[in-house]
Design a protein around this motif. Structure first.
Motif, PDB file in Angstrom:
ATOM      1  N   LEU A  29      39.425  50.445  48.845  1.00  0.00           N
ATOM      2  CA  LEU A  29      38.360  50.998  48.012  1.00  0.00           C
ATOM      3  C   LEU A  29      37.073  51.170  48.823  1.00  0.00           C
ATOM      4  CD1 LEU A  29      38.620  49.017  44.639  1.00  0.00           C
ATOM      5  CD2 LEU A  29      39.298  51.376  45.068  1.00  0.00           C
ATOM      6  N   VAL A  31      33.250  51.001  49.624  1.00  0.00           N
ATOM      7  CA  VAL A  31      32.190  50.085  49.171  1.00  0.00           C
ATOM      8  C   VAL A  31      30.868  50.831  49.239  1.00  0.00           C
ATOM      9  CG1 VAL A  31      31.026  47.892  49.582  1.00  0.00           C
ATOM     10  CG2 VAL A  31      33.499  48.097  50.014  1.00  0.00           C
ATOM     11  N   THR A  60      33.965  50.561  44.797  1.00  0.00           N
ATOM     12  CA  THR A  60      33.427  49.316  44.277  1.00  0.00           C
ATOM     13  C   THR A  60      32.032  49.081  44.842  1.00  0.00           C
ATOM     14  OG1 THR A  60      33.884  46.955  44.036  1.00  0.00           O
ATOM     15  CG2 THR A  60      34.460  47.967  46.134  1.00  0.00           C
ATOM     16  N   THR A  62      30.561  46.138  45.814  1.00  0.00           N
ATOM     17  CA  THR A  62      30.486  45.171  46.916  1.00  0.00           C
ATOM     18  C   THR A  62      31.881  44.952  47.494  1.00  0.00           C
ATOM     19  OG1 THR A  62      30.748  43.364  45.335  1.00  0.00           O
ATOM     20  CG2 THR A  62      28.493  43.997  45.926  1.00  0.00           C
ATOM     21  N   THR A  66      38.074  44.047  47.798  1.00  0.00           N
ATOM     22  CA  THR A  66      38.478  45.449  47.981  1.00  0.00           C
ATOM     23  C   THR A  66      39.885  45.559  48.553  1.00  0.00           C
ATOM     24  OG1 THR A  66      37.415  45.444  50.149  1.00  0.00           O
ATOM     25  CG2 THR A  66      36.147  46.315  48.301  1.00  0.00           C
ATOM     26  N   PHE A  73      42.722  52.887  43.599  1.00  0.00           N
ATOM     27  CA  PHE A  73      42.586  51.790  42.640  1.00  0.00           C
ATOM     28  C   PHE A  73      43.928  51.180  42.230  1.00  0.00           C
ATOM     29  CE2 PHE A  73      38.129  52.796  41.982  1.00  0.00           C
ATOM     30  CZ  PHE A  73      37.585  51.568  41.649  1.00  0.00           C
ATOM     31  N   ALA A 105      28.978  49.331  36.318  1.00  0.00           N
ATOM     32  CA  ALA A 105      29.104  50.195  37.499  1.00  0.00           C
ATOM     33  C   ALA A 105      27.768  50.780  37.892  1.00  0.00           C
ATOM     34  CB  ALA A 105      30.106  51.323  37.219  1.00  0.00           C
ATOM     35  N   TYR A 113      30.706  53.408  41.187  1.00  0.00           N
ATOM     36  CA  TYR A 113      31.187  52.295  41.990  1.00  0.00           C
ATOM     37  C   TYR A 113      31.149  51.044  41.110  1.00  0.00           C
ATOM     38  CZ  TYR A 113      30.507  55.494  45.904  1.00  0.00           C
ATOM     39  OH  TYR A 113      30.568  56.571  46.751  1.00  0.00           O
ATOM     40  N   VAL A 114      32.285  50.392  40.979  1.00  0.00           N
ATOM     41  CA  VAL A 114      32.442  49.321  39.998  1.00  0.00           C
ATOM     42  C   VAL A 114      31.764  48.037  40.473  1.00  0.00           C
ATOM     43  CG1 VAL A 114      34.102  47.923  38.724  1.00  0.00           C
ATOM     44  CG2 VAL A 114      34.610  50.336  39.219  1.00  0.00           C
ATOM     45  N   GLU A 116      31.785  45.321  38.093  1.00  0.00           N
ATOM     46  CA  GLU A 116      32.645  44.352  37.412  1.00  0.00           C
ATOM     47  C   GLU A 116      33.684  45.126  36.606  1.00  0.00           C
ATOM     48  OE1 GLU A 116      31.974  41.704  33.520  1.00  0.00           O
ATOM     49  OE2 GLU A 116      30.665  41.121  35.190  1.00  0.00           O
ATOM     50  N   ASN A 118      37.197  45.960  38.142  1.00  0.00           N
ATOM     51  CA  ASN A 118      38.112  46.738  38.981  1.00  0.00           C
ATOM     52  C   ASN A 118      39.525  46.798  38.396  1.00  0.00           C
ATOM     53  OD1 ASN A 118      36.380  47.553  41.108  1.00  0.00           O
ATOM     54  ND2 ASN A 118      36.429  45.474  41.946  1.00  0.00           N
ATOM     55  N   SER A 122      41.766  49.930  37.287  1.00  0.00           N
ATOM     56  CA  SER A 122      43.092  50.109  37.872  1.00  0.00           C
ATOM     57  C   SER A 122      44.132  50.388  36.787  1.00  0.00           C
ATOM     58  CB  SER A 122      43.484  48.864  38.680  1.00  0.00           C
ATOM     59  OG  SER A 122      44.790  48.987  39.207  1.00  0.00           O
TER      60      SER A 122
END
Length: 653
Positions: A29, A31, A60, A62, A66, A73, A105, A113-114, A116, A118, A122
């Motif tokens: 993923l 970052v 994501t 952070t 990842t 995902f 996000a 970008y997520v 919280e 993920n 997915s």
């Protein structure tokens, strides 16, 4: 316990991982803070709870875990891991109850970008869901002037009106065009009902488009949706469901392929009709007679533009008598689709729509009547089903400018343009360069006949301008002598000196002969998915310059010499060093502008005094054509999307 669904998702993740590794790409993923260093320090704005399109969730926030996910995902951890069990449990919960809490996000340039959630993303991507609820923080980058930044600024304004974050374009101007096609105005918020209708129409189109393989084309779904709206219209898009929508998308698939090509428009610079095919099979393939229809937006007696086209039609009657029968009709842009249908019912095999305002009607008709050939007189029609045609009139304007420069005793020359659309700056600049060729001190005072509340003649009088280039011809019903190049004598009476000639008949004859000979299809590429445009000049006899015997012998010789050089291809008016008003060197030394750069020109030479007006400055009657092909709307085509054939290549086609 065997995690059946996780096993399928894991397989998709491993495939993505391996494919990206083979391409030497990051398999995990992305970052955000690595893709855009310092992104988390940008100005931020909370959008609160938002429906996030899953296709726009790309990474994501952070690094964290990842490595647990491939770039799509899908999971990468082994099937017997604790992670796999949690993923499967979440999958079952989503199936039973849906997603019970929003993700969090960041949004950056309308990609998400997520922070919280993920695993929720997915699972939802695995289920081919369309969107997921999320608490979103928008990170706003500075405007760096790039195309990406321009698109994002357009998106921000569009989002304020619509709260639609699921549509995106690959070039600037897409959101502007979307407002036009939906009949809405920037800055006016859409009511809830319209938001729902638009969302439904877009999602139905998106499903049909991707079902047919749209995801493999290098354009965004938004780019394709604009084409769909241009052809079928917004109202129809809102009303088309199921098989109807799917069939609509299938019919215009070649248009999406054309837009996806790097060189979307092939310009036939020296179109020639091949010799007629012979033999039994050829006799079955080529027509013996053609019915050609010409659609005008004004009467030939009232419009010089239409008069030129009417002369072209009469030329066809004379040169192709017995093989081609012609007819003509007048129509407004609003009624054009119905008028074209009537022409087809009356037996038209080919329809020439002689104004850019007829482009949308021609496109719709071409889909409805696949057996009929349609052409539109414009420079920027990049559609497979409708060929464009225009003339390289800037070549003639260069000669007219040279004549004006030779006659301008005060170095002051007037130029009256009509519509600020693509193609017009080429004529203005060619005229200015022609004037400078013979008079280095020549200045061109640019005026526009379509400006609101503006007296062109008073402006010229104030600036001491007596040599003027005006519209190319006056309508037969208009007794005015203010056309072509003229000089105002002492009592301000125009004395005509020279005029450019639009010899449409030559081009019409060539196109119709190509249909009669069976060579029409030979102009296209092997898979038949190119957009083609005819753009001839002096070398084909499609344009010319007439001048008065009042001109000196030396000036006449100069004009003849320039004509011969352009006829033979020895000279391009846009060659050598050319500097625009803002001091930018557009060409230098031995360089010359390409056809694409000439067509998409949106600047003025440094010896032109004047500007290109915005839509708001123009009279209402100018708005339709300027909305279609106007310069100052942020939709400048990419010059590299034009390819062109040269004479020697044309001979082998």
């Amino acid at each position: 316990m065997y995690n059946e669904n996780y096993a399928k998702a894991y397989k998709l993740g491993r495939r993505e991982y391996n494919q990206r590794r083979n391409r030497r790409e990051n398999p995990f993923l992305p970052v955000l803070d690595e893709v855009v260093p310092g992104a988390l320090a940008l100005p931020a704005r909370s959008l609160h709870l938002v429906s996030i399109p899953l296709e726009r969730i790309v990474g994501t926030a952070t690094r964290g875990r990842t490595s647990a996910f491939a770039a799509n995902f899908m999971p990468l951890l082994e099937e017997d891991s604790e992670f796999a069990s949690k993923w499967e449990s979440l999958y079952n919960s989503v199936i039973d109850q849906g997603v019970n809490s929003p993700i969090k996000a960041y949004e950056y340039m309308n990609q998400f970008y997520v922070i919280e959630g993920n695993k929720r993303v997915s699972v939802m991507k695995f289920l081919d869901a369309v969107a997921i609820e999320g608490e979103v923080i928008r990170l706003i980058p500075p405007d760096d002037g790039s195309d990406e930044s321009k698109i994002y600024r357009e998106f921000l304004a569009f989002y304020e009106d619509t709260e639609a974050n699921y549509i995106w374009f690959s070039r600037p101007g897409g959101f502007t065009r979307l407002y036009e096609l939906t009949g809405t105005t920037p800055g006016e918020r859409w009511p809830g009902s319209m938001r729902n209708d638009f969302h439904s129409a877009y999602m139905r189109f998106s499903n049909c488009y991707h079902r047919l393989g749209g995801g493999k084309l290098p354009i965004t779904t938004g780019d394709a949706f604009l084409i769909y709206l241009e052809i079928y219209g917004y109202v129809h898009a809102c009303e088309a469901f199921g098989d109807t929508a799917q069939e609509n998308v299938r019919k215009i698939w070649d248009e999406f392929k054309v837009r996806a090509q790097n060189e979307s428009v092939v310009l036939l610079m020296e179109p020639t009709a091949a010799e007629e095919a012979t033999g039994f099979l050829a006799s079955l393939r080529t027509p013996k007679r053609l019915n050609a229809a010409f659609l005008y937006n004004r009467s030939p007696s009232e419009s010089g533009w239409t008069y030129w086209h009417e002369m072209g039609r009469c030329h066809v009657d004379a040169t192709l008598e017995g093989r081609v029968t012609t007819t003509s009709r007048e129509s407004s842009a609003e009624d054009a689709e119905q008028t074209i249908d009537e022409l087809v019912k009356d037996g038209a095999d080919v329809v020439f729509t002689t104004s850019p305002v007829f482009l949308n009607a021609a496109i719709k008709a071409s889909v409805a009547h696949p057996g009929v050939r349609f052409l539109n007189c414009s420079l920027l029609a990049s559609f497979h089903h409708v060929r464009s045609y225009y003339l390289r009139m800037y070549e003639a304007k260069f000669i007219i400018g040279a004549i004006a420069g030779a006659l301008a005793e005060t170095n002051r020359i007037g130029y009256i343009a009509d519509y600020p659309i693509f193609g017009t700056p080429a004529s203005i600049n060619a005229f200015a360069l022609g004037a400078r060729l013979v008079n280095p001190r020549a200045q061109v005072f640019l005026e526009w006949s379509t400006l609101r509340d503006h007296d062109v003649q008073e402006s010229f009088r104030r600036n001491g301008v007596r040599i003027i280039c005006n519209r190319d011809i006056s309508a037969p019903g208009n007794g005015s002598r203010e056309f072509g190049l003229y000089r105002l004598d002492d009592d301000m009476t125009p004395v005509n000196l020279a005029m450019p000639v639009w010899n449409w008949g030559k081009l019409y004859e060539t196109i119709l002969n190509s249909l009669l000979s069976g060579s029409w299809k030979n102009d296209a590429d092997d898979n038949g998915s190119q957009a083609l445009g005819y753009w001839p000049g002096f070398s084909t006899g499609a344009i010319d310059v007439f001048y008065s015997q009042r001109l000196s012998a030396g000036t006449q010789r100069l004009a003849d010499m320039l004509r011969r050089m352009m006829q033979s291809g020895e000279f391009n008016p846009f060659s050598g060093k050319i500097v625009s008003q803002d001091g930018v060197v557009q060409t230098d030394g031995d360089d010359e502008l390409s056809p694409g750069e000439i067509i998409t020109m949106d600047w003025l030479c440094d010896n032109v005094l004047g500007t290109i007006p915005d839509l708001a400055q123009l009279k209402p009657e100018a708005h339709p054509i300027v909305r279609l092909q106007g310069i100052n709307d942020g939709r400048r085509p990419d010059p590299s999307t034009f390819a062109w054939t040269r004479p020697e290549k044309e001979e082998t086609t």
